[in-house]
Design an enzyme around this catalytic site. Structure first.
Site, PDB file in Angstrom:
ATOM      1  CB  THR A 180      -0.790  -0.061   1.398  1.00 40.61           C
ATOM      2  OG1 THR A 180      -1.794  -1.118   1.193  1.00 40.61           O
ATOM      3  CG2 THR A 180      -1.482   1.148   1.537  1.00 40.61           C
ATOM      4  N   GLY A 232      -0.288  -2.279   6.336  1.00 41.37           N
ATOM      5  CA  GLY A 232      -0.101  -3.419   7.063  1.00 41.37           C
ATOM      6  C   GLY A 232      -1.475  -4.080   6.974  1.00 41.37           C
TER       7      GLY A 232
HETATM    8  N1  ASP Z   1      -3.346  -1.906   4.868  1.00 36.91           N
HETATM    9  C1  ASP Z   1      -3.778  -2.551   3.759  1.00 36.91           C
HETATM   10  C2  ASP Z   1      -5.112  -3.469   3.816  1.00 36.91           C
HETATM   11  O1  ASP Z   1      -5.358  -3.944   4.653  1.00 36.91           O
HETATM   12  C3  ASP Z   1      -2.886  -3.577   3.218  1.00 36.91           C
HETATM   13  C4  ASP Z   1      -1.372  -2.722   2.961  1.00 36.91           C
HETATM   14  O2  ASP Z   1      -0.924  -1.882   3.915  1.00 36.91           O
HETATM   15  O3  ASP Z   1      -0.699  -3.084   2.172  1.00 36.91           O
HETATM   16  O4  ASP Z   1      -5.853  -3.278   2.851  1.00 36.91           O
END
Ligand code: ASP
Length: 320
Positions: A180, A232
């Site tokens: 992300t 995360g």
């Molecule tokens: N926080 C994002 C999600 O759970 C994933 C990520 O941070 O890559 O969709």
């Protein structure tokens, strides 16, 4: 009127496990994004413009799990989400369940500035994109298709009985790339803003919404304290309302760095025994930069006027 400040931008390209062959493009990608955002701030542009353009660069890059290059859900489809928040007014915009909008962060800004709402998803959001002439682009890349096949294979190899994806992730962390993107900024007027964008968790169920578009969970900005963007496992950030929690720590007198460390410590203490990878970046209203995570890596960088040549990192303060 706030007194003139030195502008600051902090950018992340995601926590989780950065595969070695993808590290260099990731590091270059966050640097490019931070430079784009910082140039806007240096020329007197707003924090909102800075974070939006920085995130849009990463959505276009094909390297991160956002925009072009987003992860695939369990049905082999992309459902992207993004948010943006202006710390000056506490206005916010968020979008979710987008299949082919080129820059979800720009649509989040349309929601913030052109509608009476905060969060618009699916067909309604796609319609809004059409009205405002936002570009569309097929977001599926070869790389994500390759990852998808590997992930599905792992599922098929006897893991289908697992009641929770968390078990699978614990055994195969390399399959779950959390890339992300997000940015936080302080502009010369002393205004803060943040933006976050994602394809969401690989193999997520259709319709699943993570923390990234949820104001207070993955994204929060308030001129009185600072701004935060999370990456995360979204479910962890949602349960702890993590981005707002970071801002609350700053409100209680902590610096951006102290606040993100306290928040990761909170994750470790309160949700210790599931897959709880988290990464956080923040800026406080004094221009302090914060970055911390409990994941193995987090790709990030920052720029202040003192920094001639920005350096991008794969780790920040790791809070265990
Ligand atoms: N926080 C994002 C999600 O759970 C994933 C990520 O941070 O890559 O969709």
């Amino acid at each position: 009127m706030n007194e003139a400040r030195k502008p600051v931008i902090v950018v992340h390209g995601g926590a989780g496990t950065w595969h070695s062959e993808r590290r260099q493009p990731g590091l270059e990608g966050v640097k490019r994004a931070a430079k784009t955002g910082f140039e806007i701030l240096e020329h007197g542009g707003s924090a909102v413009d800075g974070v939006m353009e920085a995130v849009a660069v990463m959505e276009d890059g094909g390297v991160f799990n956002a925009g072009y290059g987003s992860s695939l859900n369990i049905e082999k489809r992309v459902e992207m989400e993004a948010s943006i928040m202006d710390g000056r007014t506490l206005q916010a915009g968020a979008v979710g369940l987008l299949e082919d909008i080129k820059n979800p962060v720009c649509l989040a800004r349309v929601v913030m500035e052109e509608t009476d709402h905060v969060f618009v998803v699916g067909e309604g959001a796609e319609k809004l994109a059409e009205i405002f002439n936002l570009e569309r682009k097929e977001p599926i890349t070869e790389l994500r298709l390759k990852y998808y096949e590997k992930q599905r294979k792992a599922l098929r190899e006897g893991k289908l009985q697992l009641p929770r994806l968390a078990d699978l992730i614990r055994k195969h962390p390399e399959l779950f790339t959390l890339e992300t993107v997000g940015a936080v900024a302080l502009d010369k007027e002393g205004n803060v803003a943040t933006a976050t964008s994602t394809g969401g968790f690989p193999l997520k169920l259709p319709g699943r919404i993570g923390d990234s578009p949820l104001i207070g969970c993955g994204t929060y900005a308030d001129n009185q304290v600072g701004a935060c963007s999370a990456t995360g496992v979204g479910e962890i950030a949602i349960r702890l309302v993590l981005a707002k929690t970071v801002c609350d720590f700053m409100d209680n007198g902590k610096t951006a760095q102290e606040a993100v460390e306290l928040a990761v410590d909170l994750v470790n203490r309160r949700i210790p025994d599931t897959y709880n990878s988290m990464g956080l970046i923040a800026v406080d209203v004094c221009g302090g930069v914060g970055a911390a995570h409990n994941s193995p890596t987090m790709c990030w960088t920052y720029i202040t006027p003192e920094i001639q040549k920005p350096v991008a990192y794969l780790t920040a303060k790791i809070v265990k």
